[in-house]
Structures are given as C-alpha cells and as structure tokens.
Design a protein around this motif. Structure first.
Motif, short mmCIF file in Angstrom:
data_model
loop_
_atom_site.label_atom_id
_atom_site.label_comp_id
_atom_site.label_asym_id
_atom_site.label_seq_id
_atom_site.Cartn_x
_atom_site.Cartn_y
_atom_site.Cartn_z
N TYR A 57 38.98 49.80 44.77
CA TYR A 57 40.00 50.33 44.10
C TYR A 57 39.39 51.88 43.45
CZ TYR A 57 42.46 45.94 44.43
OH TYR A 57 43.30 44.77 44.70
N ASN A 70 38.83 52.40 40.40
CA ASN A 70 38.08 52.30 39.33
C ASN A 70 36.62 51.63 39.79
OD1 ASN A 70 38.44 49.40 40.05
ND2 ASN A 70 39.45 49.09 38.24
N ARG A 82 35.94 48.97 41.41
CA ARG A 82 35.76 47.53 41.64
C ARG A 82 36.41 47.14 42.87
NH1 ARG A 82 37.02 45.37 35.36
NH2 ARG A 82 37.52 43.52 36.58
N ASN A 138 35.27 36.44 36.05
CA ASN A 138 36.47 37.55 36.34
C ASN A 138 36.23 38.73 36.72
OD1 ASN A 138 37.89 35.64 34.82
ND2 ASN A 138 37.60 36.25 32.82
N GLY A 139 37.02 39.19 37.67
CA GLY A 139 36.69 40.50 38.24
C GLY A 139 35.80 40.72 39.28
N GLY A 175 36.28 39.88 42.46
CA GLY A 175 36.81 40.26 43.49
C GLY A 175 37.66 38.90 44.19
N THR A 194 40.51 37.43 43.72
CA THR A 194 42.01 37.60 44.06
C THR A 194 42.04 39.00 44.75
OG1 THR A 194 42.51 36.79 41.62
CG2 THR A 194 44.36 38.13 42.83
N THR A 195 41.28 39.80 44.92
CA THR A 195 41.41 41.08 45.61
C THR A 195 41.18 40.32 47.32
OG1 THR A 195 40.54 42.46 44.19
CG2 THR A 195 40.45 43.22 46.47
N GLU A 207 47.53 34.70 42.38
CA GLU A 207 47.55 34.85 40.97
C GLU A 207 48.66 34.10 40.23
OE1 GLU A 207 48.18 39.37 40.65
OE2 GLU A 207 46.11 39.35 39.68
N ASN A 210 30.40 40.63 41.70
CA ASN A 210 30.57 42.17 42.00
C ASN A 210 31.12 42.69 43.33
OD1 ASN A 210 29.82 43.45 39.73
ND2 ASN A 210 27.54 43.74 40.20
#
Lengths: 250, 246
Positions: B14, B16, B18, B39-40, B42, B44-45, B84, B208
């Motif tokens: 993305y 940003n 991430r 969290n964050g 990856g 869900t991505t 999600e 990460n």
C-alpha cells in the motif's frame, strides 16, 4: 450466461426490494395525474384547448425526460454502485464465482430495465389519461408515433445512466456523485443553448431526440448521426466505468 | 494430500508502506489453517487477494488449481468466505440474502438454505431483515452464506467477531464437523488465539507482511505449552512483542 443471469436476477431483486424504484415509478405516474389536472383546469377555467389525446403523452415525455426521469435514473444508478461501495456490500457479490465484468454488466442492465420500465409505465398511463380526457383526437397513427417516441427516449437515458455510473466509480461519496450529476446536467444544458452549433456533442441535447422521430419528413441522416454519437458515448462511458470498477479494491 | 490453495510469491504494497511481501504458502485438503499475526501484519490483505477483492502487485493465488487473477469464476466456484466483516443486505430478509448467494450455485435449493440457517442457529429469524440483527446474528448469517454451497474451501477472516461464548463454541463445532465429515478446508484468521488453538490443526504466523513460519498444531504443542507461547516466541524473534509469556 447462467452466471450473468444469476447476477442480473440479484440486481433486479435488490432494485425491487429497496422500493426506491417503486417510489420513483409512483412519482413519475403522479406527474401524469398532475399534468392532466392542469390541462383540465386550463381548459375549463380559461377556455384554452390544451392538448389532445395524441399530444398529451408527448407533452408528458418532454417534461419527464428533462426532469424526473434523469433524476430517478441517477438515484438508482448511484444506489447500485456508490451505495454498495460505501457499506462494503459489494463484497457480498464479488466474493461469489462471478467475474467483475458480469457484475458490472448486470448492474448496468438492471438500471436499463428500470429506465425501460419507467418509460413504458409512463407511456401506458399517459396514453390512458390522454384517451380518457381528450378522446376526440385519438388515432392509431398518433399512438404508434407516441410509442416510438417513448422507446427511442430509452437510448439517451441509458447513455446518461452510464455517465452517472462512471462518476460513481470515480468518486467515493454517493452524495458527491448525485450533486455532480446534477451540476453536469445543468452545465451541459446551458452549454447546449450558448453553443448551439456544438449542441449535438452534449448528451443532454440528445434527451429530446425523440422529436426527430416525430418529424413529418423523416431526417434519416440526422437520426443516424445522433445515434452514432450516442453509441460512441455509450461505449466509451461503459468501458471507462468498467475499467475503474475492475481496478477498484474492496 | 492435495494442495487446495497455493500462494506463490504474493506481494501487495500500500502507499503507506504496509502490505504483504513475497508470501508463499500451501494449504492442503482437510486443513484447518490458522493464520495468525498482530494487527496490521497483513492477514486481511492476504485474504483479500486470495478472494479477488484486491489485486496483488506480484505473485498469484491458485485455488483448486485455478488462478484467482486469470480464472476467477473457476477459482471461486468451491470457495465460501467472510472477509473483515460479515456483510448482508439490510433491506432483504435473512432468507433472501441467502437466495442472492444461492443463485450462483446450481445445486443449492430452499431446503439447503433452511439447513444452513438451522446449523448457524438463526432459522427462526429467516424472515427478518438483518438491519434488526445483533452483530453476532449478522456474523451467523455471514457464516451461513459462506457454507451455503457446501464449499470445499472456506476462508474466514475473524469469524468469531461479535459472537457470544455459546456462539463461539457452536462455530468451533461446526468448523470441526465440516472438516471431518465433508473434508472442508478452512483458512481462518482470528485474534482469539485460544480458540485458534482449539480449532486449527496447522498454524502460519505472518508478521510485518512476511510469513514467519508454518507448523502443525501437534508439533507446536510438543514444544510450547500453548499456542500463545509459540506465537509470542515467533513474533519476539522478529523484535516486536516484549517477552511476557514463557
């Protein structure tokens, strides 16, 4: 084809169950009642003839194609795209075994069916109203011309809907799309007046193209030219709308 | 065992910074795969790319041998998923929501729709609209829609969101039942690590945007007291979670 049919059936069901389309059709029909009441009032109050049976449906068409029909088409098109983008509802369909092209085409087809249904209902009810209140001038030739005028009005309305679909795929907010659609509509109308020699390039000018079909000396070349311009706009807007829809991340 | 999902060099970045980087992962038939990560990280991505909701920058996902990029309809033909949040149309009844999904699968009839509503415990609300549903009931409806077509693969992103304890137990039972009786493969991400421990038989840890490790639950529990200890140890090695559980 079965997958497209399933997607189309789903879109039509959503349109029907949301009741927005239903309300739009009721309001369109109320235009006829209002129009007829005005004509009856003018005739009895001022002794003016008003319009006859054949002219009344055309009068209704001339009003609705420039007012409520584009408005309701915009509402339905925005709801079908922006409405589902904003509530993540697009994921419900897109995670099923159906390609984005089929989903996009099904949505556009459902909007087209709404426009067609609205036009046909207006035709039936305006013909009925014209016949009931001004039966003296009714004729089969007049009826056929009226049907033709309503049917050909579908094409510019579809191109307009494709333009709104494109906007809905560019901007996130449905409200922004709605107001931009109105703004573009008004701007094109004004430009069409001030730059009349280029008027045929503005899609809003084509909303009145049914008049060409009613002319006594059939302007075949002019109709063909406008048809090709609208087809060109339609293809470009559909392609651009689908390109953005296909690239969208949900 | 047959590979049902192949994730090959999957990358999605993305603006940003991430996203996910070069993820490689194979999921086999009958797996109940737990996809863990902070969290964050990856998760869900990766799941969105797997289900075609976003396109990867590089790499591919093959489901049942078909690429989700090139052959989406065939790839998703035997997949059910929740990504999600479990979405539904608020103006359609629960039953009509399922009917919308059912039209894409020739073998799904009204009897099957009632069956999944019964399995997820919301049959008595079938004629009610989800706008009146609690978060847990919406989640149950989402799960009912995900398993409606008797999919061979079910991808669930946080499937226990909003469920009460009873709902969580029911859902765990349902997942295990489908995995045992119908050889359904599950790919599940969840923050509820205890529940993942009780449900899944293979675990992958993403951190990460990179895949750190994939191990079977049996081998994890041979070396660690709990899945949480394993997860903390894996992430700690990459310098994120301060040591607190050992």
């Amino acid at each position: 084809m079965a997958v497209f049919q399933a997607a189309l059936l789903n879109e039509v069901e959503k349109l029907y169950k949301k009741k927005k389309a239903f309300v739009a059709i009721i309001l369109s029909l109320s235009m006829i009642v209002l129009g007829q009441l005005i004509i009856v009032g003018v005739r009895t109050g001022f002794g003016v003839r008003g319009v006859g049976s054949a002219e009344f449906p055309i009068l209704v068409l001339s009003v609705v194609v420039n007012t409520i029909l584009p408005l309701f088409t915009a509402l339905v098109a925005i709801d079908s795209f922006s409405g589902e983008f904003s509530h993540n509802m697009m994921r419900i369909t897109l995670t099923r075994p159906v390609s984005r092209f089929k989903v996009f085409s099904a949505k556009v087809t459902a909007i087209s069916l709404f426009i067609l249904a609205n036009l046909l209902l207006l035709l039936v009810f305006s013909e009925l109203a014209g016949f009931l209140f001004n039966a003296n001038s009714a004729s089969f030739g007049g009826f056929a011309r009226t049907v033709l005028a309503y049917l050909v009005s579908f094409l510019p309305m579809l191109v307009l809907a494709l333009g709104i679909v494109l906007l809905a795929n560019i901007f996130k907010s449905g409200i922004s799309v709605f107001f931009l659609s109105i703004l573009f509509f008004l701007v094109f109308k004004v430009l069409g007046v001030f730059f009349s020699s280029y008027a045929s390039l503005f899609i809003t000018t084509h909303l009145d193209w049914y008049n060409l079909w009613l002319a006594h000396s059939f302007p075949g070349w002019k109709i063909l030219r406008q048809l090709l311009i609208m087809a060109g706009y339609g293809i470009m807007l559909f392609t651009a709308g689908f390109y953005l829809f296909d690239k969208k991340e949900f | 065992m047959d590979k049902v999902i192949e994730i090959q060099n999957l990358s999605k970045l993305y603006p940003n910074g991430r996203g996910i980087h070069e993820i490689n992962l194979d999921i086999y038939q009958g797996d109940i795969f737990g996809f863990l990560g902070p969290n964050g990280a990856g998760k869900t991505t990766a799941m969105k790319v797997m289900t075609g909701l976003i396109r990867p920058d590089r790499g591919d996902v093959r489901i049942s041998g078909y690429s989700v990029i090139e052959d989406y309809e065939k790839a998703m033909a035997k997949v059910g998923c929740i990504i999600e949040t479990a979405e539904s149309y608020p103006y359609l009844s629960a039953f009509d929501n399922l009917k919308q999904a059912a039209r894409y699968y020739p073998g799904v009839d009204h009897k099957r729709m009632d069956e999944v509503l019964e399995l997820t415990g919301i049959l008595r609300y079938k004629n009610e609209k989800p706008r009146k549903f609690s978060l847990g009931m919406k989640q149950r409806l989402g799960i009912a829609a995900a398993i409606l077509s008797r999919p061979q693969i079910v991808i669930l992103d946080e499937p226990l969101n909003g469920l009460d304890v009873e709902g969580m137990i029911d859902m765990r039972k349902l997942i295990k039942h489908l995995a045992e009786t119908e050889q359904t493969t599950f790919f599940i991400s969840s923050h509820l690590i205890h529940d993942v421990e009780l449900t899944c038989n293979r675990i992958g840890v993403v951190y990460n945007g990179r895949m750190l490790n994939v191990e079977s639950m049996d081998s994890i529990l041979k070396n660690y007291a709990t899945l949480e200890n394993y997860f903390v140890s894996e992430v700690e090695r990459n310098g994120r979670v301060p040591s607190r559980a050992s």
